[in-house]
Design a protein around this motif. Structure first.
Motif, PDB file in Angstrom:
ATOM      1  N   UNK A 114      -0.855  66.062 -35.147  1.00 31.66           N
ATOM      2  CA  UNK A 114      -1.560  64.793 -35.304  1.00 31.66           C
ATOM      3  C   UNK A 114      -2.050  64.276 -33.952  1.00 31.66           C
ATOM      4  N   UNK A 115      -2.985  63.352 -34.016  1.00 27.97           N
ATOM      5  CA  UNK A 115      -3.582  62.751 -32.826  1.00 27.97           C
ATOM      6  C   UNK A 115      -2.835  61.478 -32.456  1.00 27.97           C
ATOM      7  N   UNK A 127      11.990  62.559 -27.852  1.00 30.41           N
ATOM      8  CA  UNK A 127      12.321  62.458 -29.271  1.00 30.41           C
ATOM      9  C   UNK A 127      13.442  61.443 -29.463  1.00 30.41           C
ATOM     10  N   UNK A 128      13.397  60.742 -30.591  1.00 33.65           N
ATOM     11  CA  UNK A 128      14.427  59.781 -30.958  1.00 33.65           C
ATOM     12  C   UNK A 128      14.840  60.043 -32.403  1.00 33.65           C
ATOM     13  N   UNK A 129      15.829  59.288 -32.861  1.00 39.02           N
ATOM     14  CA  UNK A 129      16.234  59.405 -34.252  1.00 39.02           C
ATOM     15  C   UNK A 129      15.102  58.979 -35.180  1.00 39.02           C
ATOM     16  N   UNK A 130      14.294  58.048 -34.717  1.00 44.07           N
ATOM     17  CA  UNK A 130      13.213  57.495 -35.531  1.00 44.07           C
ATOM     18  C   UNK A 130      11.980  58.382 -35.563  1.00 44.07           C
ATOM     19  N   UNK A 131      11.703  59.050 -34.479  1.00 42.95           N
ATOM     20  CA  UNK A 131      10.496  59.871 -34.393  1.00 42.95           C
ATOM     21  C   UNK A 131      10.309  60.386 -32.979  1.00 42.95           C
ATOM     22  N   UNK A 142       4.533  55.619 -30.559  1.00 40.31           N
ATOM     23  CA  UNK A 142       5.667  56.074 -31.338  1.00 40.31           C
ATOM     24  C   UNK A 142       5.178  56.463 -32.726  1.00 40.31           C
ATOM     25  N   UNK A 143       5.563  57.662 -33.170  1.00 37.92           N
ATOM     26  CA  UNK A 143       5.208  58.130 -34.508  1.00 37.92           C
ATOM     27  C   UNK A 143       6.392  58.856 -35.109  1.00 37.92           C
ATOM     28  N   UNK A 144       6.536  58.782 -36.432  1.00 36.37           N
ATOM     29  CA  UNK A 144       7.581  59.566 -37.075  1.00 36.37           C
ATOM     30  C   UNK A 144       7.151  61.033 -37.051  1.00 36.37           C
TER      31      UNK A 144
END
Length: 211
Positions: A114-115, A127-131, A142-144
Motif C-alpha cells: 500500500x501507499x 512495527x507495533x501491536x496496532x500496525x 500509522x497503518x494497520x
C-alpha cells in the motif's frame, strides 16, 4: 555423592570426565599427557564463522552467507527502508516512492502492499501491536498491517526526518530524529508530540542502549 544419586534416581545421567586435571581458572584441560579428555575452550574468537562439512566431519571457517531467495521491490524504484516485524513473521520494505510492502516466508511472498505517501520516500519503518509506523521526510504515518490508515502526523518541527526508535522505558513513545537540530518524542496513545529535544546537530541513526 548424594546429589549424584538424586540425579540418577530422577532419570538424569552423570558423566565423569576422563583422567585429567583442572587448571588454575577451574577449566578441565584433559589428560596431562595428551591422551584425550576435554579440551580447554578458552580461546580468542577470530571473527570468522564456521561451517560443518559432512564429508570430512569437521568444521571449516567461512565468511560467506547463503541467500535463500530474492525479490524485486514494488514500484521499480530504490528500496529506502527495511524492518523485521516484531509481532508477526513478516519483513517490511519501504521505497523512495512512498510505497510499503510486506513479505512472508523464506521465498519472500507478498502479503500486503500500500501507499503511505505520494510525494516523499519512506525513510524508516517500525512495527507495533496496532500496525506499522512509516516515517517520511515530513510525516509520520500509522497503518494497520492490511493497509488501512490509522493516522498521519505532520508538524512544523518535522523538517528532514530520517529515523525512529521505540524504547522499553516508555513503550507508548516513539523518538524521531533527522537532519535537523530537534529530536521529537511522539506519544502514540495521544497522537501528538510530547517533547522536543535539542540534539545539537543531525541525527541519522537511533539505536537503543541498555544503559
Amino acid at each position: 555423592d548424594s546429589l549424584l544419586q538424586e540425579m540418577d534416581g530422577e532419570g538424569g545421567q552423570y558423566f565423569a570426565p576422563a583422567d585429567g586435571h583442572f587448571n588454575q581458572e577451574g577449566l578441565y584441560t584433559g589428560d596431562p599427557g595428551g591422551g584425550g579428555g576435554y579440551q580447554d575452550l578458552e580461546q580468542a574468537y577470530d571473527g570468522q564463522f564456521a561451517e560443518f562439512s559432512p564429508a570430512g566431519g569437521e568444521y571449516q571457517n567461512t565468511n560467506e552467507f547463503s541467500p535463500l531467495s530474492h525479490v524485486l521491490g514494488d514500484g521499480g524504484v530504490g528500496i529506502s527502508a527495511l524492518a523485521f516485524d516484531a509481532q508477526e513473521e513478516l519483513i517490511w520494505m519501504g521505497n523512495q516512492a512512498g510505497h510499503v510492502t510486506s513479505y512472508y516466508g523464506t521465498q519472500l511472498e507478498k502479503y500486503t502492499s500500500f501507499q503511505v505517501s505520494r510525494g516523499e520516500g519512506v525513510r524508516s519503518i517500525l512495527t507495533t501491536e496496532r500496525g506499522i509506523l512509516a516515517l517520511t521526510q515530513t510525516r509520520l504515518r500509522c497503518q494497520i498491517r492490511r493497509g488501512i490508515p490509522v493516522f498521519t502526523h505532520h508538524s512544523a518541527n518535522m523538517l528532514e526526518m530520517q529515523c525512529m526508535l521505540r524504547y522499553p522505558q516508555r513503550p507508548t513513545q516513539v523518538l524521531m530524529g533527522g537532519i535537523q537540530d530537534k529530536m521529537i518524542s511522539f506519544d502514540l496513545e495521544k497522537g501528538k508530540e510530547s517533547q522536543l529535544l535539542d540534539t545539537g546537530g543531525s541525527c541519522a541513526v537511533l539505536r537503543y542502549h541498555g544503559r
